[in-house]
Design an enzyme around this catalytic site. Structure first.
Site, mmCIF file in Angstrom:
data_model
loop_
_atom_site.group_PDB
_atom_site.id
_atom_site.type_symbol
_atom_site.label_atom_id
_atom_site.label_comp_id
_atom_site.label_asym_id
_atom_site.label_seq_id
_atom_site.Cartn_x
_atom_site.Cartn_y
_atom_site.Cartn_z
ATOM 1 N N HIS A 14 0.861 -1.171 0.000
ATOM 2 C CA HIS A 14 0.000 0.000 0.000
ATOM 3 C C HIS A 14 0.903 1.228 0.000
ATOM 4 O O HIS A 14 2.109 1.132 0.252
ATOM 5 C CB HIS A 14 -0.939 0.015 1.209
ATOM 6 C CG HIS A 14 -0.217 0.176 2.512
ATOM 7 N ND1 HIS A 14 0.439 -0.857 3.124
ATOM 8 C CD2 HIS A 14 -0.021 1.258 3.303
ATOM 9 C CE1 HIS A 14 0.992 -0.444 4.231
ATOM 10 N NE2 HIS A 14 0.727 0.840 4.368
ATOM 11 N N SER A 67 2.412 4.934 1.149
ATOM 12 C CA SER A 67 2.663 5.685 2.371
ATOM 13 C C SER A 67 3.926 6.520 2.173
ATOM 14 O O SER A 67 4.286 6.838 1.044
ATOM 15 C CB SER A 67 2.792 4.730 3.567
ATOM 16 O OG SER A 67 2.835 5.461 4.767
#
Length: 586
Positions: free
Chosen positions: A295, A297
């Site tokens: 993901h 970030s």
């Protein structure tokens, strides 16, 4: 009566009315001895009888009065001492204690340290951390929404440098579908690869890649930790894909096994919460970090040496100065101490643009040790006709400013010497030559780098002199150049990457090592191929010979699209998709 006190007390003498006392003799009259606390007063009283009774009574009364006075004096002196000395001392102790309660020891220590270790004069150009100190009031929800909207707006393949919400950012954004795509920040060594199949068929996702030049977003480091890479943000925050994406950025640690990647699972405007990703060396190679993302970030890399071992990183020393114009009386020189990463140098170039500063010569590498002292920059030589304006010829850079990657710099200001009536200094001052030595405190004889700078008035800074144009070379199409650069840039274990292509182009080992220090070695090799007037057919043959069928497939698809007359850009995504799928099969 005679009173003979000890050596420490005052001496008193009292005579009788009928004359002086007679001398004492062993066989004479009797003596009366009175001892009044000899341990305390140390006084011995000797009384001799006389012919007059009145004299005896009067002497006895005087003796009792003297005893009472001595007893009063002995009891009064300690109390007087306590009043005169004890009360002021107790007041002073109470005042010191109140000051300690009012100002803690750590604050006093910080104040004393600032007074004892005075920093040099502040430079004219603010450091990156000064940007955050001028931050305005808290942002509203509308401002935050506008910030992220602008950050994720497609930039059509361009790299944008802009200050948003008091943060200096370098970013690029695009839309990707099931065919995947790649984002690259120009001249920074940072890229994000979204593989084919990461996005569902029929969907499009906006992705962004951001280089954060705001040092307040970096992790809080200890003295043993050093920042060796930039802070990179992949957006939108929290986005996940069907296949892992690959984030690549450069680091400057000398030992990749000591470099550890960190992640902050927060948005760019939120408070950061940095946590390590795995163990040191899990995501690092010789000079770059490669992280497979589940993901999006924030990410960075920190140098953490084991206990008992020294941690080292590579610095690049960049010298900037403004133009030397005819008749100019002063010249300022600035030396930057940067991490040996492309994005750090780009920050210095961007920081110098408002002041007209230009990079003078190539950057020089420096071996910086984390366990050593401050960095010294010493002026050793100035050419004739110039003098140093500063009071000192040696400047210090705090160790932690370099170790924590704050991009510090120090400056020297020079001016032309006033010429005498019979002396013409114009020939001496139309150019300036400066030599400086830089080293860590205590290692002057072991680790020292020599910086030389030279500028002359004949050089035209604003408008470069016309140069003869080389014969035209075969330029690769921009979209094809970008795809080949993306495929050849990652270092392969077998060496079947840009280094193999460099050897086919005739470069030896030393030149290949030099190419590895460039911002993008793959781009440098492709540009060298262009300068040799190589054709696409020759490049396709070299890729086939190298067994890089992914690169050969991209070139072949481009050639087929050009021959059929269809626009190459429409098929660029499919070509990239086919090449990446073929690379995965290999």
């Amino acid at each position: 009566m005679d009173e003979q006190p000890d050596k420490g007390g005052p001496q008193k003498r009292q005579d009788h009315e009928d004359g002086p006392l007679r001398p004492h003799s062993p066989g004479g009259e009797k003596e009366l001895l009175f001892l009044d606390k000899p341990a305390a007063s140390g006084v011995t009283y000797t009384v001799r009888p006389s012919a007059s009774a009145g004299t005896w009574v009067q002497g006895n009364r005087q003796h009792q009065a003297t005893r009472r006075m001595c007893s009063y004096e002995s009891s009064f002196q300690p109390a007087q001492f306590l009043l005169l000395v004890g009360v002021p001392m107790a007041s002073a102790v109470l005042l010191v204690q109140c000051l300690r309660w009012r100002c803690p020891r750590r604050l006093l220590g910080a104040c004393w340290e600032l007074e004892s270790h005075e920093e040099p004069a502040p430079p004219p150009t603010p450091l990156p951390e000064d940007e955050s100190s001028r931050a305005g009031p808290p942002a509203t929800l509308q401002e935050v929404a506008t910030f992220y909207q602008e950050l994720h707006t497609p930039t059509q393949g361009q790299t944008v440098i802009r200050q948003l919400m008091h943060k200096l950012l370098v970013f690029s954004a695009r839309e990707v579908d099931h065919r995947g795509g790649c984002l690259m920040l120009q001249d920074t060594g940072i890229s994000l690869l979204i593989p084919p199949g990461a996005v569902s068929v029929g969907r499009q996702e906006r992705v962004s890649l951001t280089l954060v030049w705001d040092l307040t977003d970096a992790p809080s480091l200890s003295r043993a930790q050093g920042l060796v890479s930039p802070v990179v943000a992949c957006g939108p925050h929290g986005a996940s894909f069907l296949k892992p994406c690959t984030l690549t950025f450069k680091h400057c640690a000398q030992q990749p096994s000591q470099a550890r990647t960190y992640s902050s699972n927060t948005a760019l405007l939120d408070a950061k919460a940095w946590k390590p990703l795995g163990r040191p060396g899990d995501h690092t190679s010789r000079d770059e970090c490669r992280i497979h993302l589940s993901h999006f970030s924030l990410y960075t890399c920190v140098l953490e040496a084991p206990v008992g071992r020294e941690a080292r990183k590579w610095l690049q020393l960049a010298v900037f100065c403004s133009p030397l114009a005819p008749g100019q009386s002063h010249l300022q020189l600035r030396v930057y101490f940067l991490n040996n990463t492309p994005c750090a140098l780009q920050w210095a170039v961007t920081n110098e643009q408002p002041h007209g500063g230009r990079l003078r010569g190539p950057c020089q590498l420096f071996d910086f040790t984390g366990a050593r002292g401050d960095q010294c920059l010493k002026l050793k030589y100035i050419s004739e006709g110039w003098e140093n304006v500063d009071d000192s010829s040696c400047q210090l850079v705090p160790h932690l400013h370099i170790w924590h990657g704050k991009c510090p710099f120090r400056s020297f200001c020079f001016r032309r010497k006033a010429a005498n009536e019979n002396e013409d200094c114009s020939a001496l001052t139309n150019e300036i030559i400066v030599t400086m030595h830089t080293f860590q405190d205590g290692l002057e004889t072991k680790y020292m780098e020599i910086l030389r700078f030279q500028a002359s008035e004949e050089e035209s800074w604003a408008v470069p002199p016309p140069v003869t144009q080389p014969p035209p070379c075969n330029r690769l199409p921009p979209e094809l150049f970008e795809q080949l650069q993306m495929l050849l840039e990652p270092n392969s274990i077998t060496g079947n990457d840009w280094r193999r292509l460099a050897s086919h182009l005739g470069l030896c080992g030393m030149k290949i090592r030099f190419m590895s220090c460039q911002r993008s070695p793959a781009a440098a090799i492709l540009e060298l191929f262009e300068e040799q007037n190589g054709s696409l057919q020759e490049l396709h043959y070299l890729m086939t010979l190298m067994e890089r069928l992914d690169c050969a497939s991209v070139i072949q698809n481009y050639l087929n699209g050009t021959q059929s007359g269809s626009p190459p850009q429409l098929r660029a995504g499919a070509q990239e998709n086919e090449g990446l799928e073929l690379d995965e099969k290999l």
